[in-house]
Design a protein around this motif. Sequence first.
Motif, PDB file in Angstrom:
ATOM      1  N   ILE A   1      19.399 -13.809  34.889  1.00  0.00           N
ATOM      2  CA  ILE A   1      20.419 -13.470  35.892  1.00  0.00           C
ATOM      3  C   ILE A   1      21.816 -13.560  35.302  1.00  0.00           C
ATOM      4  CG2 ILE A   1      21.436 -14.222  38.071  1.00  0.00           C
ATOM      5  CD1 ILE A   1      18.651 -15.122  38.930  1.00  0.00           C
ATOM      6  N   TYR A   2      22.114 -14.668  34.633  1.00  0.00           N
ATOM      7  CA  TYR A   2      23.481 -14.947  34.220  1.00  0.00           C
ATOM      8  C   TYR A   2      23.871 -14.294  32.895  1.00  0.00           C
ATOM      9  CZ  TYR A   2      23.463 -18.465  37.909  1.00  0.00           C
ATOM     10  OH  TYR A   2      23.400 -19.108  39.122  1.00  0.00           O
ATOM     11  N   LEU A   3      22.932 -14.281  31.964  1.00  0.00           N
ATOM     12  CA  LEU A   3      23.276 -13.726  30.655  1.00  0.00           C
ATOM     13  C   LEU A   3      23.189 -12.212  30.620  1.00  0.00           C
ATOM     14  CD1 LEU A   3      21.506 -16.303  28.293  1.00  0.00           C
ATOM     15  CD2 LEU A   3      23.877 -16.276  29.097  1.00  0.00           C
ATOM     16  N   GLY A   4      22.381 -11.623  31.498  1.00  0.00           N
ATOM     17  CA  GLY A   4      22.278 -10.170  31.543  1.00  0.00           C
ATOM     18  C   GLY A   4      21.575  -9.614  30.317  1.00  0.00           C
ATOM     19  N   ALA A   5      21.865  -8.360  30.034  1.00  0.00           N
ATOM     20  CA  ALA A   5      21.212  -7.664  28.935  1.00  0.00           C
ATOM     21  C   ALA A   5      21.771  -8.132  27.595  1.00  0.00           C
ATOM     22  CB  ALA A   5      21.380  -6.159  29.076  1.00  0.00           C
ATOM     23  N   ASP A   6      20.933  -8.028  26.578  1.00  0.00           N
ATOM     24  CA  ASP A   6      21.360  -8.341  25.208  1.00  0.00           C
ATOM     25  C   ASP A   6      21.942  -7.063  24.593  1.00  0.00           C
ATOM     26  OD1 ASP A   6      21.777  -9.304  22.712  1.00  0.00           O
ATOM     27  OD2 ASP A   6      19.719  -9.988  22.365  1.00  0.00           O
ATOM     28  N   TRP A   7      23.265  -6.840  24.881  1.00  0.00           N
ATOM     29  CA  TRP A   7      23.882  -5.591  24.419  1.00  0.00           C
ATOM     30  C   TRP A   7      23.979  -5.544  22.903  1.00  0.00           C
ATOM     31  CZ3 TRP A   7      23.167  -2.675  28.150  1.00  0.00           C
ATOM     32  CH2 TRP A   7      23.499  -2.985  29.465  1.00  0.00           C
TER      33      TRP A   7
ATOM     34  N   GLY B   1      31.758  -3.811  41.569  1.00  0.00           N
ATOM     35  CA  GLY B   1      30.783  -4.901  41.416  1.00  0.00           C
ATOM     36  C   GLY B   1      30.094  -4.908  40.078  1.00  0.00           C
ATOM     37  N   LYS B   2      30.603  -4.087  39.126  1.00  0.00           N
ATOM     38  CA  LYS B   2      29.948  -4.031  37.832  1.00  0.00           C
ATOM     39  C   LYS B   2      30.976  -4.047  36.720  1.00  0.00           C
ATOM     40  CE  LYS B   2      25.891  -1.483  39.501  1.00  0.00           C
ATOM     41  NZ  LYS B   2      25.051  -0.272  39.331  1.00  0.00           N
ATOM     42  N   GLU B   3      30.500  -4.388  35.518  1.00  0.00           N
ATOM     43  CA  GLU B   3      31.318  -4.323  34.308  1.00  0.00           C
ATOM     44  C   GLU B   3      30.801  -3.188  33.454  1.00  0.00           C
ATOM     45  OE1 GLU B   3      32.700  -8.935  33.586  1.00  0.00           O
ATOM     46  OE2 GLU B   3      30.814  -8.264  32.686  1.00  0.00           O
ATOM     47  N   LEU B   4      31.762  -2.404  32.891  1.00  0.00           N
ATOM     48  CA  LEU B   4      31.387  -1.231  32.105  1.00  0.00           C
ATOM     49  C   LEU B   4      32.061  -1.303  30.747  1.00  0.00           C
ATOM     50  CD1 LEU B   4      29.678   1.349  32.470  1.00  0.00           C
ATOM     51  CD2 LEU B   4      31.775   2.552  33.092  1.00  0.00           C
ATOM     52  N   PHE B   5      31.269  -1.098  29.689  1.00  0.00           N
ATOM     53  CA  PHE B   5      31.779  -1.089  28.319  1.00  0.00           C
ATOM     54  C   PHE B   5      31.230   0.145  27.627  1.00  0.00           C
ATOM     55  CE2 PHE B   5      31.225  -5.487  29.673  1.00  0.00           C
ATOM     56  CZ  PHE B   5      32.498  -6.003  29.474  1.00  0.00           C
ATOM     57  N   ARG B   6      31.928   0.525  26.539  1.00  0.00           N
ATOM     58  CA  ARG B   6      31.465   1.695  25.772  1.00  0.00           C
ATOM     59  C   ARG B   6      31.381   1.334  24.304  1.00  0.00           C
ATOM     60  NH1 ARG B   6      35.756   4.183  23.079  1.00  0.00           N
ATOM     61  NH2 ARG B   6      37.824   3.481  23.810  1.00  0.00           N
ATOM     62  N   SER B   7      30.557   2.093  23.599  1.00  0.00           N
ATOM     63  CA  SER B   7      30.442   1.924  22.159  1.00  0.00           C
ATOM     64  C   SER B   7      30.070   3.268  21.555  1.00  0.00           C
ATOM     65  CB  SER B   7      29.380   0.871  21.819  1.00  0.00           C
ATOM     66  OG  SER B   7      29.258   0.701  20.418  1.00  0.00           O
TER      67      SER B   7
ATOM     68  N   PRO C   1      26.109  -6.303  35.845  1.00  0.00           N
ATOM     69  CA  PRO C   1      26.666  -6.764  37.123  1.00  0.00           C
ATOM     70  C   PRO C   1      27.871  -7.675  36.896  1.00  0.00           C
ATOM     71  CG  PRO C   1      24.622  -7.933  36.613  1.00  0.00           C
ATOM     72  CD  PRO C   1      24.747  -6.840  35.604  1.00  0.00           C
ATOM     73  N   ARG C   2      28.834  -7.580  37.807  1.00  0.00           N
ATOM     74  CA  ARG C   2      30.002  -8.455  37.765  1.00  0.00           C
ATOM     75  C   ARG C   2      29.751  -9.601  38.764  1.00  0.00           C
ATOM     76  NH1 ARG C   2      35.145  -7.222  36.306  1.00  0.00           N
ATOM     77  NH2 ARG C   2      34.689  -4.988  36.475  1.00  0.00           N
ATOM     78  N   TRP C   3      29.732 -10.812  38.202  1.00  0.00           N
ATOM     79  CA  TRP C   3      29.383 -11.954  39.034  1.00  0.00           C
ATOM     80  C   TRP C   3      30.614 -12.570  39.685  1.00  0.00           C
ATOM     81  CZ3 TRP C   3      24.604 -12.928  40.400  1.00  0.00           C
ATOM     82  CH2 TRP C   3      23.560 -12.473  39.601  1.00  0.00           C
TER      83      TRP C   3
ATOM     84  N   GLN D   1      31.753 -15.994  42.369  1.00  0.00           N
ATOM     85  CA  GLN D   1      31.295 -17.364  42.605  1.00  0.00           C
ATOM     86  C   GLN D   1      30.197 -17.400  43.662  1.00  0.00           C
ATOM     87  OE1 GLN D   1      32.204 -19.915  40.815  1.00  0.00           O
ATOM     88  NE2 GLN D   1      30.883 -21.365  41.948  1.00  0.00           N
ATOM     89  N   GLU D   2      30.383 -16.585  44.712  1.00  0.00           N
ATOM     90  CA  GLU D   2      29.365 -16.541  45.760  1.00  0.00           C
ATOM     91  C   GLU D   2      28.054 -15.954  45.227  1.00  0.00           C
ATOM     92  OE1 GLU D   2      32.368 -15.431  45.959  1.00  0.00           O
ATOM     93  OE2 GLU D   2      33.345 -16.789  47.387  1.00  0.00           O
ATOM     94  N   GLY D   3      28.185 -14.944  44.355  1.00  0.00           N
ATOM     95  CA  GLY D   3      26.986 -14.340  43.777  1.00  0.00           C
ATOM     96  C   GLY D   3      26.228 -15.306  42.901  1.00  0.00           C
ATOM     97  N   TYR D   4      26.999 -16.077  42.096  1.00  0.00           N
ATOM     98  CA  TYR D   4      26.360 -17.087  41.260  1.00  0.00           C
ATOM     99  C   TYR D   4      25.595 -18.097  42.121  1.00  0.00           C
ATOM    100  CZ  TYR D   4      28.215 -15.940  36.631  1.00  0.00           C
ATOM    101  OH  TYR D   4      28.465 -15.344  35.435  1.00  0.00           O
ATOM    102  N   GLN D   5      26.225 -18.563  43.187  1.00  0.00           N
ATOM    103  CA  GLN D   5      25.598 -19.557  44.040  1.00  0.00           C
ATOM    104  C   GLN D   5      24.326 -19.024  44.691  1.00  0.00           C
ATOM    105  OE1 GLN D   5      26.970 -22.563  43.037  1.00  0.00           O
ATOM    106  NE2 GLN D   5      26.737 -23.104  45.196  1.00  0.00           N
ATOM    107  N   GLU D   6      24.413 -17.790  45.184  1.00  0.00           N
ATOM    108  CA  GLU D   6      23.255 -17.197  45.841  1.00  0.00           C
ATOM    109  C   GLU D   6      22.104 -16.992  44.851  1.00  0.00           C
ATOM    110  OE1 GLU D   6      22.052 -13.251  48.495  1.00  0.00           O
ATOM    111  OE2 GLU D   6      24.097 -13.496  47.696  1.00  0.00           O
TER     112      GLU D   6
END
Length: 514
Positions: free
Chosen positions: A30-36, A169-175, A192-194, A196-201
């Motif tokens: 959940i917290y670390l997300g994808a291994d970009w 609600g999201k973070e976007l990066f390019r390469s 996903p952009r987390w 505080q409420e999202g982290y708690q839930e």
Amino acid sequence: MTRNYLFFTLTLLTISVGIYVLWTARLNQIYLGADWSALLDDPALAEEKYDRLQFNLTGKESAFLILNSAGTVLYSSGNAEDMSLTPSEVACVPEYGADVYVNMAEIWRDGRKQYLVTQSTYDDDGYMTMEHIMMLDADYQVLDGGFGDGRSGYTRSELDYLTGKKPAGKELFRSEFTGKQGEKLTVLLCAPRWTQEGYQEAYQNSQQIWLLFIPLYLAATGGFIWWMNRRIRHPLDRLNTAILAQAEGCPVRVGDCGGPEEIRRIGESFDRLSVRLEESEAERRRLDDGRQKLIADISHDLKTPITVIAGYADAICDGKVSPEEMEKVLRAVRTKSTSLTELINAFHEYSKIEHPEFALHLERTDLCEFSREYLAEKYDEIDLAGFVLQPDVPESSVWVRLDPFHFRRVLDNLLSNSLRHNRPGTLLFFEVCLQERAVRLTVGDNGTGIPPAKAKAIFEPFTVGDDSRSKGGSGLGLAITRRIVEKHGGSISLAMFPAPGRSTEFVVILPLSE
């Protein structure tokens, strides 16, 4: 049993650790997300095998798109299919790993609305450095400064991508990367952009994994109960069967009943107890037989003199004894009463030494000197009986702890046996020999010997050499002798193979006095 409970505890601990690992993996997902970084380094990216890149994604929110230089979507994963960007919007997306942060603030100057846009970076020490500043008018056209890309204006959508407000609600990066045809391609990374409420839930939802502990605990407990029941019940049933058989008088051996070590030890102890009970029962039967024999022997030994005394008394009372025979009859009565007194005294002495409180009065005594004095006193009696005494007593001192009164009874019993059961002219032997930490006293003769059938039980009460008991004696002398010797801390035995020229040898071993 301890190992079994330890195994159960380790099982529960393993379940807890396993659930904790799952919970940690879920939190990381959940917290670390994808291994970009792994995705960008994957050879499948340059080989345009985009389906293989799906393994680098975690969760439902992570996604990526592959675009060509014209902004055409070549590949989209999962929920990235609804994303559509123009080439200029793609250029405004922050570059992955650049640590660049863009902020836009609305300001008013001279009554006109303007926008202040700043571009900052953070170094390894966490300090922020402002790289570029530009001013935009109300229509997002550049008034002053810039980001070094030569642009004179932006659209609102481009600014939203530049400042990270899009997608919502999201973070976007390019390469950038080069395809297998040498074409410059762009990969957009969406995570996903987390808040505080999202982290708690998400954290609270992840804790539901711990509910798995309940069914796993019940399964482990049920399995352990089944296993312990199978492992313990069978050996306990075997023990119960053996105990019931023992109670009914049919001894059964448990042997290795299996199960935990504690139950196996109980089974082994039960077998030892069964053996002891059998031995005890055999000893009880032997004692009962001996008691019956004892009663019969006592009755026989007492009946003979009492019958004679009663017979002579009746004859005197009936006037059947003449005055000339009166003295002879009275002497016979006295002889039998003396014999009866000796028997009663022997019974009394035997019962006295068998009493638990019987004790000797030991004195430090020179056995050689004691033996010489004793033999000197007995010499005339032996000589008058027609026997020959051959003593062998060292001149040196041999110190032992004796009760002189009772040990004299030991020697009396041994010598009187030889005198009673052998013919005159028999040679009697009396030897004292020093051994290591002990002294050996041998009393024997070269007479008729002891029948082999009687030799094994010679020290038992009421055992005599003659079955007819015609030669007198209570049969208690050697039993008393053995008891007295044992009270001295020694032992007495009948030599099974006497020395050449001898038929009987009684061997007494006494410990030396310190």
